[in-house]
Design a protein around this motif. Structure first.
Motif, PDB file in Angstrom:
ATOM      1  N   SER A  74       0.782  -0.981   0.105  1.00  0.00           N
ATOM      2  CA  SER A  74       0.139  -0.163   0.108  1.00  0.00           C
ATOM      3  C   SER A  74       0.858   1.150  -0.072  1.00  0.00           C
ATOM      4  CB  SER A  74      -0.996   0.217   1.186  1.00  0.00           C
ATOM      5  OG  SER A  74      -1.743  -0.968   1.142  1.00  0.00           O
ATOM      6  N   ASP A  75       0.334   2.046  -0.799  1.00  0.00           N
ATOM      7  CA  ASP A  75       1.000   3.626  -0.710  1.00  0.00           C
ATOM      8  C   ASP A  75      -0.053   4.480  -0.048  1.00  0.00           C
ATOM      9  OD1 ASP A  75       2.289   6.019  -1.312  1.00  0.00           O
ATOM     10  OD2 ASP A  75       1.364   6.354  -3.146  1.00  0.00           O
ATOM     11  N   CYS A  76       0.518   4.824   1.061  1.00  0.00           N
ATOM     12  CA  CYS A  76      -0.716   5.576   2.034  1.00  0.00           C
ATOM     13  C   CYS A  76      -0.125   7.227   2.182  1.00  0.00           C
ATOM     14  CB  CYS A  76      -0.650   4.944   3.410  1.00  0.00           C
ATOM     15  SG  CYS A  76      -1.316   3.414   3.408  1.00  0.00           S
ATOM     16  N   SER A  77      -1.191   7.889   2.218  1.00  0.00           N
ATOM     17  CA  SER A  77      -0.935   9.175   2.278  1.00  0.00           C
ATOM     18  C   SER A  77      -1.591  10.077   3.379  1.00  0.00           C
ATOM     19  CB  SER A  77      -1.279  10.138   1.031  1.00  0.00           C
ATOM     20  OG  SER A  77      -2.451  10.073   0.685  1.00  0.00           O
ATOM     21  N   SER A  78      -2.296   9.248   4.229  1.00  0.00           N
ATOM     22  CA  SER A  78      -2.799   9.801   5.316  1.00  0.00           C
ATOM     23  C   SER A  78      -3.286   8.880   6.517  1.00  0.00           C
ATOM     24  CB  SER A  78      -4.415  10.353   4.940  1.00  0.00           C
ATOM     25  OG  SER A  78      -5.307   9.246   4.669  1.00  0.00           O
ATOM     26  N   PHE A  79      -3.683   9.322   7.617  1.00  0.00           N
ATOM     27  CA  PHE A  79      -4.009   8.212   8.648  1.00  0.00           C
ATOM     28  C   PHE A  79      -4.895   7.459   8.390  1.00  0.00           C
ATOM     29  CE2 PHE A  79      -6.293   7.535  12.832  1.00  0.00           C
ATOM     30  CZ  PHE A  79      -4.849   7.127  13.612  1.00  0.00           C
ATOM     31  N   PRO A  80      -6.252   7.879   8.033  1.00  0.00           N
ATOM     32  CA  PRO A  80      -7.217   6.851   7.618  1.00  0.00           C
ATOM     33  C   PRO A  80      -6.599   5.725   6.487  1.00  0.00           C
ATOM     34  CG  PRO A  80      -8.045   9.083   7.580  1.00  0.00           C
ATOM     35  CD  PRO A  80      -6.713   9.317   7.779  1.00  0.00           C
ATOM     36  N   GLU A  81      -5.861   6.217   5.590  1.00  0.00           N
ATOM     37  CA  GLU A  81      -5.417   5.227   4.525  1.00  0.00           C
ATOM     38  C   GLU A  81      -4.524   4.208   5.227  1.00  0.00           C
ATOM     39  OE1 GLU A  81      -5.618   8.036   0.509  1.00  0.00           O
ATOM     40  OE2 GLU A  81      -3.770   7.294   1.263  1.00  0.00           O
ATOM     41  N   LEU A  82      -3.727   4.583   6.264  1.00  0.00           N
ATOM     42  CA  LEU A  82      -2.857   3.828   7.042  1.00  0.00           C
ATOM     43  C   LEU A  82      -3.874   2.603   7.679  1.00  0.00           C
ATOM     44  CD1 LEU A  82      -0.222   6.288   8.612  1.00  0.00           C
ATOM     45  CD2 LEU A  82       0.205   4.204   6.853  1.00  0.00           C
ATOM     46  N   LEU A  83      -4.900   3.125   8.346  1.00  0.00           N
ATOM     47  CA  LEU A  83      -5.739   2.324   8.864  1.00  0.00           C
ATOM     48  C   LEU A  83      -6.518   1.335   8.051  1.00  0.00           C
ATOM     49  CD1 LEU A  83      -7.792   4.822  11.404  1.00  0.00           C
ATOM     50  CD2 LEU A  83      -5.755   3.417  11.914  1.00  0.00           C
ATOM     51  N   LEU A  84      -6.832   1.765   6.811  1.00  0.00           N
ATOM     52  CA  LEU A  84      -7.342   0.773   5.899  1.00  0.00           C
ATOM     53  C   LEU A  84      -6.426  -0.413   5.608  1.00  0.00           C
ATOM     54  CD1 LEU A  84      -9.133   3.021   3.074  1.00  0.00           C
ATOM     55  CD2 LEU A  84     -10.215   1.387   4.905  1.00  0.00           C
ATOM     56  N   SER A  85      -5.168   0.245   5.293  1.00  0.00           N
ATOM     57  CA  SER A  85      -4.251  -0.609   5.037  1.00  0.00           C
ATOM     58  C   SER A  85      -3.987  -1.880   6.035  1.00  0.00           C
ATOM     59  CB  SER A  85      -2.679  -0.063   4.774  1.00  0.00           C
ATOM     60  OG  SER A  85      -1.721  -0.956   4.292  1.00  0.00           O
ATOM     61  N   GLU A  86      -3.917  -1.335   7.519  1.00  0.00           N
ATOM     62  CA  GLU A  86      -3.573  -2.075   8.509  1.00  0.00           C
ATOM     63  C   GLU A  86      -5.061  -3.081   8.610  1.00  0.00           C
ATOM     64  OE1 GLU A  86      -3.830  -0.075  12.355  1.00  0.00           O
ATOM     65  OE2 GLU A  86      -2.809  -1.578  13.419  1.00  0.00           O
ATOM     66  N   SER A  87      -6.271  -2.691   8.053  1.00  0.00           N
ATOM     67  CA  SER A  87      -7.341  -3.647   8.210  1.00  0.00           C
ATOM     68  C   SER A  87      -7.248  -4.808   7.288  1.00  0.00           C
ATOM     69  CB  SER A  87      -8.623  -2.751   7.782  1.00  0.00           C
ATOM     70  OG  SER A  87      -8.677  -2.503   6.428  1.00  0.00           O
ATOM     71  N   VAL A  88      -6.320  -4.648   6.212  1.00  0.00           N
ATOM     72  CA  VAL A  88      -6.359  -5.728   5.390  1.00  0.00           C
ATOM     73  C   VAL A  88      -5.073  -6.486   5.655  1.00  0.00           C
ATOM     74  CG1 VAL A  88      -7.842  -4.777   3.675  1.00  0.00           C
ATOM     75  CG2 VAL A  88      -5.550  -4.347   3.456  1.00  0.00           C
ATOM     76  N   GLY A  89      -4.513  -6.178   6.611  1.00  0.00           N
ATOM     77  CA  GLY A  89      -3.186  -6.933   7.027  1.00  0.00           C
ATOM     78  C   GLY A  89      -1.915  -6.444   6.341  1.00  0.00           C
ATOM     79  N   VAL A  90      -2.100  -5.399   5.789  1.00  0.00           N
ATOM     80  CA  VAL A  90      -0.717  -4.852   5.059  1.00  0.00           C
ATOM     81  C   VAL A  90       0.023  -3.724   5.924  1.00  0.00           C
ATOM     82  CG1 VAL A  90       0.047  -3.623   3.002  1.00  0.00           C
ATOM     83  CG2 VAL A  90      -1.760  -5.265   2.727  1.00  0.00           C
ATOM     84  N   VAL A  91       1.066  -4.394   6.618  1.00  0.00           N
ATOM     85  CA  VAL A  91       1.644  -3.631   7.783  1.00  0.00           C
ATOM     86  C   VAL A  91       3.274  -3.674   7.226  1.00  0.00           C
ATOM     87  CG1 VAL A  91      -0.224  -3.688   9.572  1.00  0.00           C
ATOM     88  CG2 VAL A  91       1.743  -5.417   9.300  1.00  0.00           C
ATOM     89  N   GLY A  92       3.979  -2.869   8.003  1.00  0.00           N
ATOM     90  CA  GLY A  92       5.336  -3.006   8.033  1.00  0.00           C
ATOM     91  C   GLY A  92       5.882  -2.363   6.639  1.00  0.00           C
ATOM     92  N   GLU A  93       7.070  -2.935   6.213  1.00  0.00           N
ATOM     93  CA  GLU A  93       7.366  -2.232   4.867  1.00  0.00           C
ATOM     94  C   GLU A  93       6.687  -2.686   3.681  1.00  0.00           C
ATOM     95  OE1 GLU A  93      11.701  -3.024   5.037  1.00  0.00           O
ATOM     96  OE2 GLU A  93      11.917  -2.045   7.002  1.00  0.00           O
ATOM     97  N   ASP A  94       5.493  -3.216   3.767  1.00  0.00           N
ATOM     98  CA  ASP A  94       4.663  -3.506   2.592  1.00  0.00           C
ATOM     99  C   ASP A  94       3.805  -2.266   2.584  1.00  0.00           C
ATOM    100  OD1 ASP A  94       5.658  -5.811   2.062  1.00  0.00           O
ATOM    101  OD2 ASP A  94       3.980  -7.035   2.994  1.00  0.00           O
TER     102      ASP A  94
END
Ligand SMILES: *Cc1c(COP(=O)(O)O)cnc(C)c1O
Length: 421
Positions: A74-94
């Protein structure tokens, strides 16, 4: 030539509208997956290649889950986008967190998730250190300024608010080294909706050369270069899609020359496309509500600019088809409009379409990226549903349509009762 087809027949779409009233967006899972595989294959020569899907293009966790299954980050640009990424298990250096004018709490969340932080400005080194602490791995965003010509949507690099100058990059990595950062990446993004594939080859070239220079001058090693997003899609039927295989091969040759040839450490190639990943596989399905004949002919839809603002915002072309009338002559020249009290609420101006009747379904193509996600609520318009056409033909609702209650949820009607005007 880009063929403008719909993955559902007129009858299938008609049946669907009995379950889900128009307007809605529908995404084609098969198209998204096949395209994702093609992109990966074009860069398979690079062992560490990774595409980080630009979440802002289509921030729906169902779509993100499909892309994660295809190996995208995931390429995220805001706090909610980070949360969305986390919600699908994409964390760390992904995750790569590419933001600008960033508040501290967003950096904090990115660091907590172990995301790769991509700094937009030299002053953010100190800011990040003071507010959150520096991570082991830091990436900096380069703005080549006058060294690189511009492109219509993103403009000339020297006018762009993003990134470090060349001098600031040398200074920035030196400061990062002095502060104990050990791992480095380099990023740039200088185009948006660019259909000329050589642009991306040149961008990689720019970064490979810079990595060679920075590595030599500062005695550091880079782990990756990220050439950003911006690969365009053929919105017009006469447009040609970017030849991904040719871009992959062009970048491979430069990699051999500039990285392997110069004895540098192998580098992972990264990109963060959004538009080309989901754009062509999303459709805005709407219905003709009214026809109007004044100084011009108007075809009014039940969708409006809040469902897809690109035509109004950039004058962007989106192809329009009328299911069941694909073979009919295009002998109605009209403006295709929405219902906002804004005269630029038009999906097309002076467009030749088949003769339509009130109640006909109308499909607006290439709405799968920067479509629903750019939606807004002006005129108190409610945002439409998102559906997913699965590979087995099943259709699932992946975001319901907004209701009046959703829209008013932030208003305090309780307080209003006791409020004396
Ligand atoms: C918008 C954006 C992207 C994605 O751009 P597309 O045109 O959708 O490929 C990637 N990276 C950054 C930093 C962006 O701002």
């Amino acid at each position: 030539m880009a063929e403008k087809k719909i993955p559902l027949s007129k009858e299938q779409l008609g049946a669907l509208t009995e379950r889900f009233p128009t307007p809605f967006h529908i995404y084609d899972e098969r198209g998204i997956r096949e395209n994702a595989r093609r992109l990966k294959a074009a860069f398979s020569w690079n062992a560490g290649f990774k595409e980080y899907f630009a979440v802002k293009a289509a921030p729906n966790p169902f779509l993100m889950k499909i892309l994660t299954a295809e190996g995208f980050g995931s390429d995220c640009s805001s706090f909610p986008e980070l949360l969305l990424s986390e919600s699908v298990g994409v964390v760390g250096e992904d995750i790569i967190f590419t933001s600008n004018d960033t508040p501290a709490y967003e950096y904090k969340k990115a660091k907590e998730l172990g995301a790769i932080i991509n700094l937009d400005d030299i002053s953010h080194i100190q800011y990040l250190e003071d507010e959150v602490g520096l991570p082991d791995l830091v990436c900096c965003r380069y703005n080549p300024g006058p060294l690189k010509g511009g492109n219509a949507i993103i403009g000339h690099p020297e006018e762009a608010k993003y990134g470090f100058t060349r001098e600031q990059l040398f200074e920035g990595y030196r400061i990062l080294c002095d502060k104990g950062v050990k791992r480095f990446g380099l990023h740039t993004m200088v185009a948006s909706n660019e259909l000329d594939g050589s642009y991306f080859v040149e961008t990689a070239h720019l970064l490979f050369e810079l990595v060679a220079e920075l590595s030599a001058e500062l005695d550091i090693e880079f782990e990756f270069v990220n050439i950003g997003g911006g690969i365009g899609i053929p919105y017009k039927p006469e447009d040609e899609a970017v030849d991904l295989e040719a871009v992959g091969e062009g970048i491979r040759k430069l990699y051999e020359e500039w990285i392997i040839g110069k004895g540098l450490k192998p580098l992972d190639l990264r990109m963060e496309c959004g538009r080309m990943v989901t754009g062509p596989y999303g459709y805005l399905v709407s219905r003709v509500l009214h026809k109007k004949n004044t100084y011009k002919q108007f075809v009014g839809l039940d969708a409006c600019m809040v469902d897809l603002m690109r035509p109004a915002m950039y004058g962007a072309y989106h192809h329009i088809t009328v299911p069941g009338k694909e073979a009919a002559p295009l002998d109605l020249v009209c403006d295709v409009t929405g219902s906002l009290c804004e005269n630029n609420d038009k999906f097309a101006i002076d467009r030749a379409i088949p003769q339509v009747d009130i109640g006909d379904l109308v499909v607006i193509h290439d709405a799968g990226a920067h479509g629903h996600s750019m939606g807004f609520n002006y005129n108190a318009k409610l945002r439409s549903a998102e559906l997913l056409l699965r590979e087995d033909g099943e259709v699932v609702e992946i975001r319901r349509a907004e209701t009046v209650e959703d829209h008013f949820a932030t208003l305090d009607f309780e307080g209003l009762r006791g409020f004396q005007a």
